[in-house]
Design an enzyme around this catalytic site. Structure first.
Site, PDB file in Angstrom:
ATOM      1  N   LYS A  65     -31.062   2.378  25.449  1.00 10.02           N
ATOM      2  CA  LYS A  65     -31.762   2.486  24.158  1.00 10.02           C
ATOM      3  C   LYS A  65     -32.081   3.940  23.822  1.00 10.02           C
ATOM      4  O   LYS A  65     -32.438   4.726  24.710  1.00 10.02           O
ATOM      5  CB  LYS A  65     -33.045   1.640  24.208  1.00 10.02           C
ATOM      6  N   SER A 140     -37.294  -4.067  18.283  1.00  7.25           N
ATOM      7  CA  SER A 140     -36.640  -2.840  17.884  1.00  7.25           C
ATOM      8  C   SER A 140     -35.393  -2.506  18.708  1.00  7.25           C
ATOM      9  O   SER A 140     -34.629  -1.635  18.318  1.00  7.25           O
ATOM     10  CB  SER A 140     -37.626  -1.682  18.017  1.00  7.25           C
ATOM     11  N   SER A 164     -39.944  -6.126  21.607  1.00  8.14           N
ATOM     12  CA  SER A 164     -38.682  -5.475  21.236  1.00  8.14           C
ATOM     13  C   SER A 164     -37.482  -5.738  22.137  1.00  8.14           C
ATOM     14  O   SER A 164     -36.370  -5.392  21.774  1.00  8.14           O
ATOM     15  CB  SER A 164     -38.891  -3.976  21.113  1.00  8.14           C
TER      16      SER A 164
HETATM   17  N1  GLN Z   1     -42.351  -5.437  16.275  1.00  2.00           N
HETATM   18  C1  GLN Z   1     -43.358  -4.813  17.067  1.00  2.00           C
HETATM   19  C2  GLN Z   1     -43.788  -3.522  16.429  1.00  2.00           C
HETATM   20  O1  GLN Z   1     -43.244  -3.181  15.415  1.00  2.00           O
HETATM   21  C3  GLN Z   1     -42.871  -4.606  18.460  1.00  2.00           C
HETATM   22  C4  GLN Z   1     -42.001  -3.430  18.605  1.00  2.00           C
HETATM   23  C5  GLN Z   1     -41.687  -3.103  20.032  1.00  2.00           C
HETATM   24  O2  GLN Z   1     -41.819  -3.951  20.924  1.00  2.00           O
HETATM   25  N2  GLN Z   1     -41.306  -1.856  20.259  1.00  2.00           N
HETATM   26  O3  GLN Z   1     -44.661  -2.862  16.910  1.00  2.00           O
END
Ligand code: GLN
Length: 473
Positions: A65, A140, A164
């Site tokens: 990532k 994400s 995410s």
């Molecule tokens: N959707 C969540 C956020 O926007 C989780 C994102 C994540 O786990 N990095 O914070």
């Protein structure tokens, strides 16, 4: 699959396998990768073919990532503010992968600074879902999931602050694990909200996830929150079955707001687990309805503090003229950050400001403790908890991006787990038409072995993980 791949690479050619993957990525519509380390990776594969080395994942290519530091490979968190940044060091997890013989393929797309649920806020453009190119892959870590589901990488790493890893695993029909807080070192993971996040694997099978966890988990003194655990082994007992396993079904995770096809698939999955020797009972996590509010206050507060370092002097983009510090600072941040990141910095700064701190941040921390206690109470009654990973299957690109609240709401079943620091896995458990549905199995702290075992038993008696999107091999 990875075990098989390892053997195939030994008898065949790592270079050939990798070249095919790169060819596929270069022609792909998914936009799963932000960059590929083609030359280096192919050289590496050639060396492997000449003289194979040993290691748990010797010769296996892996995508990383975009927010995990890789020496010599651009690491931007999919943000303009970090464009061109090439870390001089590897994250702990990348060091571990290399020690066990993996070949780093390149970096995978993500929401800017991991803030999102759809991989639409990346400065590299959105990633597409291999099951339906008009749909989001989740986020994400959408690039990491789309790469695996689309057959562009045999495995990848993502990070999970509030879902995410699990959300994109669910939307793309693959396996994704968020480890117990402290089990995997965050050294080299660019921080979004450090008290919540963990790095986790995304793979085609549960066994592959168990294998990657054996590689990346374990103590690292460079992360002050790293647990004092030297080595974990999940594979030896992975296939031991789940006779007698007690599963809790939280009543707050079903009902209004959950797509009925998702709900049906999850209940069918619970019936399968029961057939395999587990028992289930309804349990209650009474503070669930406060989880989203607490999560977003804490995550945004930490983000506002973590992202203060991108001032163009110490870190980040350097543009414009050398005006006074305030002008330069605000110009760089206005141009470097996208709208979602700016929204969170503003809200987080507000929540932490004198006079409001007690009303928002402190209160959120108290709610966090209540949520954690909810889980600990339930784990006195059951061994693991089962729920949907996401309340719905993948949605269309563009459908929610202008309505941040509706995106935040989609995280309802994933964020409580991060607030409590627990491990949870998402595995495919059905389809709505052509779109995958994910089952979430949650364990007590450091009970990765139990959720992996349950996930393995489920996978062995179902075939959802074998269905692949068109074009993915
Ligand atoms: N959707 C969540 C956020 O926007 C989780 C994102 C994540 O786990 N990095 O914070």
């Amino acid at each position: 699959m990875l075990q098989q791949l390892k053997e195939n690479l030994l008898s065949g050619s790592a270079e050939e396998y990798l070249s095919k993957l790169f060819e596929k990525i270069e022609k792909s519509d998914l936009n799963a990768f932000t960059s590929i380390a083609k030359k280096n990776a192919l050289n590496h594969a050639r060396e492997f073919d000449k003289k194979p080395w040993k290691g748990l994942i010797a010769g296996v290519p892996i995508g990383i990532k975009e927010c995990i530091s890789t020496q010599g490979i651009q690491t931007t968190c999919s943000s303009r503010i970090l464009r061109g940044y090439i870390p001089p060091f590897d994250a702990h997890v990348v060091e571990r992968l290399k020690q066990e013989g993996a070949i780093i393929m390149g970096k995978t797309n993500m929401d800017e600074f991991a803030m999102g649920t759809s991989t639409e806020t990346s400065c590299f453009g959105p990633t597409r879902n291999p099951w339906d190119l008009n749909c989001v892959p989740g986020g994400s870590s959408g690039g990491s999931a789309a790469a695996v589901a689309g057959g562009e990488a045999p495995c990848t790493l993502g990070s999970d602050t509030g879902g995410s890893v699990r959300c994109p695993a669910s939307f793309c029909g693959i396996v994704g694990l968020k480890p117990t807080y402290g089990l995997v070192s965050r050294f080299g993971l660019v921080a979004y909200a450090n008290s919540l996040e963990q790095i986790g694997p995304l793979t085609n099978t549960v066994e592959d996830t168990a294998l990657l966890m054996e590689v990346i988990a374990g103590h690292d003194r460079r992360d002050s929150t790293s647990a004092l655990i030297e080595k974990v082994r999940y594979l030896p007992e992975l296939k031991m079955g789940i006779t007698g396993l007690r599963i809790g079904i939280p009543k707050e995770y079903f009902g209004s707001g959950v797509d009925h096809k998702v709900e049906r698939a999850v209940w069918d999955a619970i019936a399968i687990l029961e057939d395999l020797g587990a028992s289930w009972q309804e349990v209650s996590l009474p503070h669930t309805s406060y989880a989203l509010a607490a999560y977003y206050v804490i995550a945004m507060s930490e983000a506002s503090s973590n992202l203060a370092r991108y001032d163009g002097l110490r870190y980040g983009l350097r543009i414009g003229h050398d005006e006074d510090w305030h002008t330069t600072f605000s110009e760089i941040r206005s141009k470097g950050f996208g709208p979602e990141v700016k929204r969170r910095i503003l809200l987080g700064t507000y929540a932490l400001s004198a006079g409001y701190y007690g009303r928002y941040y402190l209160k959120a921390l108290k709610v966090r403790t209540l949520i954690k206690n909810d889980f600990l109470n339930v784990f006195k009654l059951v061994d693991i908890i089962a729920s949907p990973t996401m309340p719905m299957p993948a949605f269309k690109i563009g459908e929610r991006i202008n309505d941040p609240l509706s995106l935040y709401m989609a995280d309802i079943f994933t964020v409580p787990i991060n607030l409590a620091g627990l491990p949870a896995i998402s595995i495919p458990c059905g389809f709505d038409g052509n779109l995958p549905i994910g089952l979430q199995l949650i364990g007590n702290h450091f009970a990765e072995d139990l959720i992996l075992k349950a996930a393995q038993a489920f996978e062995e008696s179902t075939s959802y993980h074998l269905r692949r999107p068109e074009g993915a091999v």
